[in-house]
Design an enzyme around this catalytic site. Structure first.
Site, short mmCIF file in Angstrom:
data_model
loop_
_atom_site.label_atom_id
_atom_site.label_comp_id
_atom_site.label_asym_id
_atom_site.label_seq_id
_atom_site.Cartn_x
_atom_site.Cartn_y
_atom_site.Cartn_z
N SER A 155 3.45 -1.86 -1.32
CA SER A 155 4.06 -1.56 -2.61
C SER A 155 5.39 -2.29 -2.79
CB SER A 155 4.32 -0.05 -2.73
OG SER A 155 3.15 0.67 -2.49
N1 SAH Z 1 1.74 2.64 2.06
C1 SAH Z 1 1.24 1.30 2.17
C2 SAH Z 1 0.63 0.83 0.86
C3 SAH Z 1 -0.79 0.48 1.08
S1 SAH Z 1 -1.79 0.27 -0.32
C4 SAH Z 1 2.29 0.33 2.71
O1 SAH Z 1 3.45 0.74 2.90
O2 SAH Z 1 1.95 -0.82 2.97
C5 SAH Z 1 -2.82 1.69 -0.21
C6 SAH Z 1 -3.68 1.82 1.00
O3 SAH Z 1 -4.47 3.02 0.82
C7 SAH Z 1 -4.67 0.70 1.24
O4 SAH Z 1 -4.45 0.15 2.51
C8 SAH Z 1 -6.04 1.39 1.16
O5 SAH Z 1 -6.99 0.87 2.07
C9 SAH Z 1 -5.68 2.83 1.50
N2 SAH Z 1 -6.64 3.86 1.03
C10 SAH Z 1 -7.35 3.90 -0.12
N3 SAH Z 1 -8.11 5.02 -0.17
C11 SAH Z 1 -7.84 5.71 0.97
C12 SAH Z 1 -8.32 6.94 1.51
N4 SAH Z 1 -9.22 7.70 0.88
N5 SAH Z 1 -7.82 7.35 2.71
C13 SAH Z 1 -6.92 6.59 3.38
N6 SAH Z 1 -6.45 5.41 2.94
C14 SAH Z 1 -6.90 4.98 1.75
#
Ligand code: SAH
Length: 232
Positions: free
Chosen positions: A81
């Protein structure tokens, strides 16, 4: 060691030190302009964002942009993000020492590291196995020993370690997963983007007051979709 070798070693060391210093300056500037310069004033949030080396959480090809005001690709179609959003989601849950926080969507591991410098324990779930492995590796390398990362579907939360003082969801869900609400402590806060995938969603603040659930829409956002799998 011969003279030439020593010179090369010194030159390498100098380059390394100046690169680290360069990233540190960029990071300070990022916090001053994009985080404190907007509406983030929580000291713990600003301090942690001044210290976590965001450039180590992105692929090498993205390092030069690690402190820019935007999300970046981290592979597998996912993104880290925008720094301001990380700061906002951190500040709004009111993170403090002594708390345990659940994150859904580990991604790069950056948000988990930002939280880990403030709270006691961070539990983070990632649905894409290689991302979970990669995040675990960098979290270990940087010696954050209060972060646990699990590969699985975050929809179900992490019952074994519940209840949580706060839950941070970093993927856009169509609705608030009931297991996450159940695993939030009374008085606890959850921040979650809610809305249709591939469209603008609303960042929501959810507060549990006794049996009541209070929700507040914060502002429109665009997150990657919350996906589902059978693996809890
Ligand atoms: N917090 C992260 C942002 C990642 S983007 C950072 O600091 O980099 C969101 C992430 O959520 C992605 O990697 C995606 O694979 C994950 N995601 C999506 N659906 C999910 C679920 N049901 N359970 C766990 N992770 C999930």
């Amino acid at each position: 060691m011969c003279k030439k070798m020593m010179l090369i070693t010194w030159a390498g060391l100098l380059l390394f030190v100046s690169a680290v210093h360069g990233f540190e300056n960029k990071r300070r500037e990022m916090v001053t302009r994009q985080i404190a310069g907007r509406d983030i004033s929580d000291k713990a949030t600003l301090d942690t964002m001044r210290s976590v080396p965001r450039h180590l959480f992105v692929p090498d090809s993205q390092q030069a942009y690690a402190y820019h005001d935007r999300p970046l690709p981290i592979g597998y179609g996912q993104t880290i993000s925008q720094p301001y959003i990380v700061g906002y989601m951190t500040q709004i849950i009111g993170p403090k020492k002594g708390q345990r926080v659940l994150e859904i969507g580990t991604g790069s591991g950056y948000q988990a590291a930002v939280l880990a410098q403030i709270v006691d324990l961070v539990f983070s779930i990632e649905i894409i196995a290689p991302l979970a492995d990669q995040a675990r590796k960098i979290i270990e390398q940087l010696s954050y020993d209060n972060v646990r990362i699990k590969h699985g579907d975050g929809y179900y939360g992490w019952e074994e370690h519940a209840p949580f003082d706060a839950i941070v969801v970093t993927a856009a869900a169509e609705y608030i997963p009931p297991p996450l609400l159940a695993q939030l402590k009374p008085g606890g806060k959850m921040v979650i983007p809610v809305g249709s995938p591939f469209m603008t969603q609303q960042l929501m603040l959810v507060t549990k007051k006794g049996d009541d659930i209070i929700t507040r829409a914060l502002f429109p956002v665009r997150f990657v979709p919350f996906t589902r799998s059978d693996k809890q």
